[in-house]
Design an enzyme around this catalytic site. Sequence first.
Site, PDB file in Angstrom:
ATOM      1  N   ASN A   9       0.855  -1.188   0.000  1.00 19.28           N
ATOM      2  CA  ASN A   9       0.000   0.000   0.000  1.00 19.28           C
ATOM      3  C   ASN A   9       0.892   1.239   0.000  1.00 19.28           C
ATOM      4  O   ASN A   9       1.500   1.578   1.013  1.00 19.28           O
ATOM      5  CB  ASN A   9      -0.909  -0.018   1.236  1.00 19.28           C
ATOM      6  CG  ASN A   9      -1.743   1.240   1.366  1.00 19.28           C
ATOM      7  OD1 ASN A   9      -1.922   1.994   0.406  1.00 19.28           O
ATOM      8  ND2 ASN A   9      -2.274   1.473   2.565  1.00 19.28           N
ATOM      9  N   TRP A  10       0.947   1.936  -1.138  1.00 18.65           N
ATOM     10  CA  TRP A  10       1.815   3.100  -1.254  1.00 18.65           C
ATOM     11  C   TRP A  10       1.279   4.323  -0.513  1.00 18.65           C
ATOM     12  O   TRP A  10       1.993   5.309  -0.350  1.00 18.65           O
ATOM     13  CB  TRP A  10       1.993   3.469  -2.729  1.00 18.65           C
ATOM     14  CG  TRP A  10       2.843   2.526  -3.508  1.00 18.65           C
ATOM     15  CD1 TRP A  10       3.364   1.329  -3.082  1.00 18.65           C
ATOM     16  CD2 TRP A  10       3.277   2.686  -4.861  1.00 18.65           C
ATOM     17  NE1 TRP A  10       4.084   0.731  -4.085  1.00 18.65           N
ATOM     18  CE2 TRP A  10       4.052   1.549  -5.194  1.00 18.65           C
ATOM     19  CE3 TRP A  10       3.086   3.665  -5.826  1.00 18.65           C
ATOM     20  CZ2 TRP A  10       4.627   1.380  -6.458  1.00 18.65           C
ATOM     21  CZ3 TRP A  10       3.655   3.501  -7.080  1.00 18.65           C
ATOM     22  CH2 TRP A  10       4.414   2.375  -7.386  1.00 18.65           C
ATOM     23  N   LYS A  11       0.009   4.292  -0.110  1.00 16.90           N
ATOM     24  CA  LYS A  11      -0.636   5.453   0.510  1.00 16.90           C
ATOM     25  C   LYS A  11      -0.462   6.679  -0.406  1.00 16.90           C
ATOM     26  O   LYS A  11      -0.535   6.539  -1.630  1.00 16.90           O
ATOM     27  CB  LYS A  11      -0.102   5.680   1.921  1.00 16.90           C
ATOM     28  CG  LYS A  11      -0.265   4.420   2.786  1.00 16.90           C
ATOM     29  CD  LYS A  11       0.004   4.652   4.234  1.00 16.90           C
ATOM     30  CE  LYS A  11      -0.180   3.359   5.017  1.00 16.90           C
ATOM     31  NZ  LYS A  11      -0.009   3.570   6.463  1.00 16.90           N
ATOM     32  N   HIS A  95      -9.521   1.089   5.647  1.00 21.14           N
ATOM     33  CA  HIS A  95      -8.214   1.307   6.278  1.00 21.14           C
ATOM     34  C   HIS A  95      -8.371   2.285   7.438  1.00 21.14           C
ATOM     35  O   HIS A  95      -9.184   3.201   7.387  1.00 21.14           O
ATOM     36  CB  HIS A  95      -7.227   1.847   5.242  1.00 21.14           C
ATOM     37  CG  HIS A  95      -5.809   1.833   5.703  1.00 21.14           C
ATOM     38  ND1 HIS A  95      -5.297   2.794   6.559  1.00 21.14           N
ATOM     39  CD2 HIS A  95      -4.782   0.980   5.442  1.00 21.14           C
ATOM     40  CE1 HIS A  95      -4.026   2.523   6.794  1.00 21.14           C
ATOM     41  NE2 HIS A  95      -3.682   1.436   6.139  1.00 21.14           N
ATOM     42  N   GLU A  97      -6.755   4.745   8.368  1.00 21.86           N
ATOM     43  CA  GLU A  97      -6.607   6.155   8.006  1.00 21.86           C
ATOM     44  C   GLU A  97      -7.874   6.696   7.370  1.00 21.86           C
ATOM     45  O   GLU A  97      -8.211   7.876   7.546  1.00 21.86           O
ATOM     46  CB  GLU A  97      -5.398   6.317   7.082  1.00 21.86           C
ATOM     47  CG  GLU A  97      -4.088   6.069   7.822  1.00 21.86           C
ATOM     48  CD  GLU A  97      -2.916   5.713   6.925  1.00 21.86           C
ATOM     49  OE1 GLU A  97      -1.835   5.427   7.474  1.00 21.86           O
ATOM     50  OE2 GLU A  97      -3.090   5.709   5.692  1.00 21.86           O
ATOM     51  N   GLU A 167      -4.737  -4.763  11.006  1.00 25.33           N
ATOM     52  CA  GLU A 167      -3.694  -3.755  11.187  1.00 25.33           C
ATOM     53  C   GLU A 167      -3.939  -3.018  12.494  1.00 25.33           C
ATOM     54  O   GLU A 167      -4.771  -2.112  12.547  1.00 25.33           O
ATOM     55  CB  GLU A 167      -3.715  -2.749  10.039  1.00 25.33           C
ATOM     56  CG  GLU A 167      -3.295  -3.310   8.704  1.00 25.33           C
ATOM     57  CD  GLU A 167      -2.998  -2.189   7.720  1.00 25.33           C
ATOM     58  OE1 GLU A 167      -1.883  -2.164   7.178  1.00 25.33           O
ATOM     59  OE2 GLU A 167      -3.868  -1.328   7.500  1.00 25.33           O
ATOM     60  N   GLY A 173       2.949   2.584  10.787  1.00 27.96           N
ATOM     61  CA  GLY A 173       3.880   3.686  10.587  1.00 27.96           C
ATOM     62  C   GLY A 173       4.626   4.132  11.829  1.00 27.96           C
ATOM     63  O   GLY A 173       5.315   5.149  11.814  1.00 27.96           O
ATOM     64  N   SER A 211       3.806  -1.978  10.274  1.00 24.16           N
ATOM     65  CA  SER A 211       5.274  -1.947  10.373  1.00 24.16           C
ATOM     66  C   SER A 211       5.902  -3.305  10.074  1.00 24.16           C
ATOM     67  O   SER A 211       6.853  -3.730  10.733  1.00 24.16           O
ATOM     68  CB  SER A 211       5.707  -1.434  11.750  1.00 24.16           C
ATOM     69  OG  SER A 211       5.289  -0.092  11.940  1.00 24.16           O
ATOM     70  N   GLY A 233       5.197   1.381   4.447  1.00 22.91           N
ATOM     71  CA  GLY A 233       6.432   2.051   4.060  1.00 22.91           C
ATOM     72  C   GLY A 233       7.436   1.162   3.366  1.00 22.91           C
ATOM     73  O   GLY A 233       8.114   1.599   2.415  1.00 22.91           O
TER      74      GLY A 233
END
Length: 252
Positions: A9-11, A95, A97, A167, A173, A211, A233
């Site tokens: 997932n590149w966000k 997600h 976020e 998650e 992150g 992470s 990441g």
Amino acid sequence: MRHRIVAGNWKMNGSKDLAEKLVGYVRSEAESLDNGVEVVIIPPAIYVRDVVEHAAGTLAVGVQNLGQWPSGAYTGEISSEMVRDQGCKYALVGHSERRQIFGESDDVVAAKVERVVSSGLIAVVCVGETLEERDAGRADGVVAGQVRSGLSGVSADQWGKIVVAYEPVWAIGTGKTATAEDAQAMHAMIRDVLADMGAPSESISLLYGGSVKADNAAALFAEPDIDGGLIGGASLVAEDFVSICRSMPAGT
């Protein structure tokens, strides 16, 4: 054998250059993987077409979010039909976020899941608790509630279009990661909830995210109820992402 998946997932990161160089490298390395893992790239929607082109059919592609409507006056949204039209296979839904920053409720998550699976895409439904909820002893209840509400509209013939990604919010992150034992316990609980909902729980892939790195992926993927990872990441560094993909044991 459950389907094994490692998804990056590149966000809100990326560029045409990254799509060409990173995806090209991952594709070439993925061709030699012998552990049966499916490698998925989930870029910002604006780069989906570039990623599909450079994935060249070897890697699967997904989107990070989509609208719960088939079409209409919803400026800024994209539909599941548009996503399929661009060659995608997967869509992230719920997600943390999206839940925390953009206020997506359980009802919105459920509506999006229904839209994704009814269009033939595979929904990667994200669930997870905050640190406060875990410290209060509410982690299992929070995650079980998210699973039940998010998947409440899934019919018996649609379970094959569902993947669940656990998650823990406190590990996204932050550099903190649930221990392999803690992650396994939560995944086993999620599988029990799915079974209680009437789902074919033993055939549904469950992913861990939070992470995940090259140095902890193998321990996580060795657990019996963890079928892969949703990587943040580390998916932006080609060598690290490939190393994580290689960490999946063969034949599990």
